[in-house]
Each structure stands twice: as structure tokens, then as C-alpha cells.
Scaffold this active site. Sequence first.
Site, mmCIF file in Angstrom:
data_model
loop_
_atom_site.group_PDB
_atom_site.id
_atom_site.type_symbol
_atom_site.label_atom_id
_atom_site.label_comp_id
_atom_site.label_asym_id
_atom_site.label_seq_id
_atom_site.Cartn_x
_atom_site.Cartn_y
_atom_site.Cartn_z
ATOM 1 N N ARG A 14 0.867 -1.181 0.000
ATOM 2 C CA ARG A 14 0.000 0.000 0.000
ATOM 3 C C ARG A 14 0.904 1.230 0.000
ATOM 4 N NH1 ARG A 14 -2.394 0.494 6.236
ATOM 5 N NH2 ARG A 14 -0.377 0.800 7.246
ATOM 6 N N ASN A 21 -5.382 7.498 3.696
ATOM 7 C CA ASN A 21 -5.151 6.786 4.958
ATOM 8 C C ASN A 21 -3.705 6.971 5.366
ATOM 9 O OD1 ASN A 21 -6.081 4.616 7.029
ATOM 10 N ND2 ASN A 21 -4.128 3.832 6.264
ATOM 11 N N GLU A 22 -3.497 7.574 6.540
ATOM 12 C CA GLU A 22 -2.155 7.731 7.107
ATOM 13 C C GLU A 22 -1.188 8.344 6.097
ATOM 14 O OE1 GLU A 22 -2.269 4.196 10.459
ATOM 15 O OE2 GLU A 22 -1.300 3.762 8.540
ATOM 16 N N GLU A 31 -7.967 5.033 14.787
ATOM 17 C CA GLU A 31 -7.541 3.653 15.009
ATOM 18 C C GLU A 31 -6.931 3.556 16.402
ATOM 19 O OE1 GLU A 31 -5.032 2.173 11.896
ATOM 20 O OE2 GLU A 31 -6.266 3.058 10.304
ATOM 21 N N TRP A 68 2.325 -7.598 11.299
ATOM 22 C CA TRP A 68 2.098 -8.117 9.963
ATOM 23 C C TRP A 68 2.739 -9.504 9.870
ATOM 24 C CZ3 TRP A 68 3.541 -3.555 6.148
ATOM 25 C CH2 TRP A 68 2.635 -2.505 6.343
ATOM 26 N N GLU A 126 -2.098 -8.195 7.103
ATOM 27 C CA GLU A 126 -2.407 -7.842 8.491
ATOM 28 C C GLU A 126 -3.161 -8.944 9.245
ATOM 29 O OE1 GLU A 126 -2.333 -3.010 8.592
ATOM 30 O OE2 GLU A 126 -4.276 -3.945 8.304
#
Length: 684
Positions: free
Chosen positions: A114, A152-153, A318, A326, A368
Site C-alpha cells: 500500500r 489513509n495515514e 484507530e 504483519w 495484516e
Amino acid sequence: MRKPQNFQWSTISLGTCYYPEHWDKSLWADDLERMKAAGIRTIRIGEFAWSKVEPREGEFTYEFFDSFLEVACKAGMKVIFGTPTATPPAWLTEKYPEVLNCRMDGVKYRHGMRRHYNYNSPVYQKLSARIVEKFAGHYASHPSVIGWQIDNEINCEVDVFYSESDIVAFREYLKKKYGTLEKLNQELGMVFWNQEYTEWDEVYVPRTTIHDSSNPHLTLEYYRFVSESAISFCRMQSDIIRRYAKPGDFITTNGMFNHLDNHRMMDEALDVYTYDSYPNFAYCLEEDPIHSKGLNDRKWSNHLSRVRSVCPHFGIMEQQSGANGWNTRMEAPAPKPGQVTLWAMQSIAHGADFVSFFRWRTCTIGTEIYWHGILDYDNRDNRKLREIVGLNQTVQRMKDLAGAGYLASFGVLEDYDNLWDADVDVWHSRLEKASKKEIFAASQLNHTPMDYVALSDDTEYEELKKYPVLFYPHGLILTKRRAALLKMYVEKGGCLIVGARTGQKETHGRCVMEPMPGLLSELTGTVVEEFTFVGAVDGTVCMDWKGSKLDTGIFNDILENVDEDVKVLARYASNYYEGKPALTERTVGKGRVLHFGGTFTREAVAAMLQYTGILSPYHDQIELPAECELCVREKDEKKYLFVLNYSANEQTIVLKKEMTDIVSEAKVVGKMGLKGYGVAVLRL
């Protein structure tokens, strides 16, 4: 002057992250009902689901999320929708490889992870804008949707970008800022090692070199460019969403990460800021829990203090709910009974009014599979779910505390110029990390709450005046505007404490040809005579302050008074500069400035807090062991004391005044036991 945030939660509430694309549709309704039974009323969805709306280029279908939102609406569940730009689909990266980010040596990051894209690819900007418009245009009007998370992030995983698109964009950024190559060469010191440019096509983002060491001034400018690129990408999405969002719906993103001016991103693109809090990182198997001397997961209080600097009333998108990891890294033990609640309350104590757990159920597929959620693979009720139920009962009793301010006794100034310069300059980095860690430790262990305070050329005195004491640990880069602001703060009654290397550089990271502390020398009445790291053969170098020997850390500036009204508070007690000033004080106007020649240690910071009269400000109300953190929030002139026990063992706290336990509504005074990993919220 900072803009006020556009959105605040009206009550403290709980949520969770949910991925309907990971689960059979037959589970959806039951999952949402179980969430509601546990007290969860909000879910985040969609941030990794580009292909569910655009499975092939230009082909759009909304059936999947339409179906899920119908189930969510029937359940009365509120939804935060994520834009899916953190994971471009395979068809996109295969057809348009230019969208991929690269390593410093130019090798592309391929599909399969990602955040493998770059912000500056025109193709990616176009396709991202289109998918955001499709998401927002179709789903924003849905009654269940209450907010939007952008990407995201941002800058997670990688905070450096080396694609061809970034090279082109960096050149344009420099052209706009400097105008000519002559000015760029001059201001960034390109004459060193024959690095001067004669054509713009010779300018690149940092590239692979011997020791990967590039011109530090150009690299500092590059980090500013990375921040500009990320903010622009976020703002592009925000502008699109605002055209479709219902009144009252908010726009956020979850962070925070490096090489990104989060304060500017908040002001220019967001309504509220959210953070991802994972205190269990402190217990990853590659970490040394002994090294942090008991502060371990309390380090996340330090992170949360930085979040509060960006957005005083923030949310957690989160929140740790299980073991992290992971299949490739980050192995960690499961949270102990009570820690999930403790860490959620840690977030609330520091200003979070919304706490969303990652994730509802541990994923059975993908990278994950070991990033555990509230539920495990087997989908059975478990002790983590029972903790969420119990936490919700506490939250319901304190839900009206939303919007309460955090009360800090002192502030620590931070600015992006120096944070990013510390990424370029290992001398700076070593000092910065050592001092920030120790200031935080002193704050925690002495129950003296602190804030981080953003400093920029736009900061105004009103943002500083509420702090009786401000630390500016190692402000190597100074500007005239910031120096003048700090002088005003002192003159009007504040106490400023600065450390080693202050005023060494100007904004490009070039060293100035004047004695440190540079632009603050007129304020401190001192100059730095000489300076040195404290080497292993030197042992600990202490200063003698009122008969106490206090460690002066890993680096020492040897001070010299230049004004008669400067008072020497402490002198070095060893090394070749024994007897030289280590800590000075000067009164200026209604305030004072302390110039400390060392890097900050917890013992020295505690002594400074004691000297300035702000150490342990609540000792007349409550007595706490070092194992407990004290946070204080205030609303409607009522103070709420959060006591968090990070130890596995029961701790005894002593209430010196009668208070109200807001969970039981009982009046309490005197000795009170707080179980291992327990939390008390007391109204004073």
C-alpha cells in the site's frame, strides 16, 4: 494565528474500523448489531476499496457499498467514509507505472503493498480526483454518512518520494521559490563540493550517493517540498468532498507522520484531526522495554500531546484493540487484561472525544492477519469485547466531557524547520531526540502535564501567553520573526528556557557567522564560548546547582556572560570546562530567560520546573506514585483528573481533597487503590 477547528464531537463516543469487503454479506447485519450492543455507534469504511467502485478504468459501480449502507442504515450505524487513494488498484499501476513511488536509486515500488504511489503524478492526481468525486457524489448524501477520511495515514510507510514526477515537480517548486539558479546556488550553498547548477534539468530530488549523503540545505528544502505535495493532495480531495458533503458532516484524515506540516494541513484542508494510537508498539519483540525505564506505552501520551497541538479536540480513528503485527514484521504480545481500556482512556485523557478501535474483527487474509481486532478469527465474544462493553459504560457516564480542554502546566515549542533539519543533521537529531524524551519523562514522572506548542512565523503572542514556562530545547534554526516573538513572550512575563545549539542556523540550514545563541543572544545576555559532545571517556558531565550535581546530557555549550545583569545559576563540575557557566538566568521586562548549555535530562528538567514554581502543580490535591500518569481536563470551570496506572500492580493514590469518582458518583478522599492497568476519573 491558527484557525479554530471547524468541527467538534458533542459527546464522547466509541467506534470501530470495519471492512465489509473482507467479510461475507451474511455477517454484516450481525456484526453491526453486536457492535451496537457493545456501545459502538460509528464505523469507518472504504479507505482501501477503490476497485469496489471502479473495478476497471472508467467503469463505475456502486452496488457493493449501496448494499452495505442499506444494512448500516437499518442498524442505525453512523459511517465515516474513507477515500481509497492509499491503495491504487492493479489495473491503474499496470497501465500507468508513472504513478508509482520509487526508492532513492530509482527502482519503482510495485503493486502488492500500500502507499506505493506518488502525490505528483499528473495521471494519479487526475484519477484520484475522479474516484473521490465518484465516492462523494454518490455516497455523501446518504443519511448514515457523517464524515469523510481523506486517504489513509498520509506519509505513512514512506515519507520520501523519488519518482520522475517528483523530480519534475521539485524543479517547479524550486523555480517558484528561488526564481533563478543563481539564487538557489547561493542560498543553498551549492558551491560546496562543486554542486552548483547551470541548468534546471540538473536539479534532482536526493539521489543515491556515497553514504547517501546529499547537500543538507537542498535536502531540507526537499522535505518542505514533500510536505507541500502531501498537503496539496489532501486539499484537492477535501475541496471535492466539500461540494457534496451534507451540512455538519466533517472531513478528517488520520496521522501523524513525518515530512508533513500537519498544522497547515489541518488549517487548509480538514475540519478535525484524527490520530492512530498503537501503544502496544512499545512491546514489539524488537523493542527493549527496559530501556525506557517504565515509560513504554506512556510514550503515546507524548504523541497524543503533539496531536493536541494540531487539533485541541481530536479523534482517534484507530485505537489499539489487540496485538499488532504483519506477517513480515512488528510481532508483539497481546495486550494484558485492562490495557485496551487503559490505552483508550489515555487517548480520552489527552483530549480525544471520539475513539474508534482498529479493527472489529481480525482479518483472515492478507498482510495484516496478525493485526488483531476486538474479535479474533473465530468470531466469538472474548475478553477484549467485554472490555469495550465496560469502557462504554464509563464513557456513557462521562460523555458530556466532550470539548473539555487539556490543562498543561508548561509548553515545549516545536517548529517544522527544526524537526526536518534534525532529519538532515545527525548532530541535531541526537540532541533533539535525547532532550525531548527527557523533558517528557520529567513531565510524566513528576505529574506536571505538558503541551507541545507550534512555533512558526505566523504564531502570535496569544498562543504562547497561557504557558508560564516554555522550553525551546534546541532551536538551531531561528528567524527574526520568531526571535522577536520569544522576546515579547519574556517581556510580558513568560519564562523561556533554551538549550544547547540555539541559533546556530538560518532557515536554509546554513550556519550563521555569529556566536550562538544567535538571534536570541540579545535576550539571553550570553554567548557560547565553545561546544562539544560529551564523549564516552568524559563520563557524565554534571553542573553544580545549589549543591546538587545534575547531569548536563550528551552535548555541552560552554556559556559566557556578555551582560552584567546575567546571573549564573550553575557551573560545570567536570571536564576541561569545569567552573564555566552551564545555566544562566536573565530578567527581561516582566519575565526571564534561562540559557542551559546542555541537553535536557529528567533530573535537570525537574530542577528547572521546581525553580520556576510549576513542578507537580496538583500535589496539594492528589499524591501519585511514578507508575501513574496524571492528566487534567477542564469544562465549565470543573476539573477532571484522569489517573492512569500503567503498572500491572495495584497502586495507592492519596486524595488530599474530597473529589467525586465520576463512574460511581461516590465522594472519595484519602487513600484509594487503583488496580493494575486501572483508570480513575475524578471531578475536583
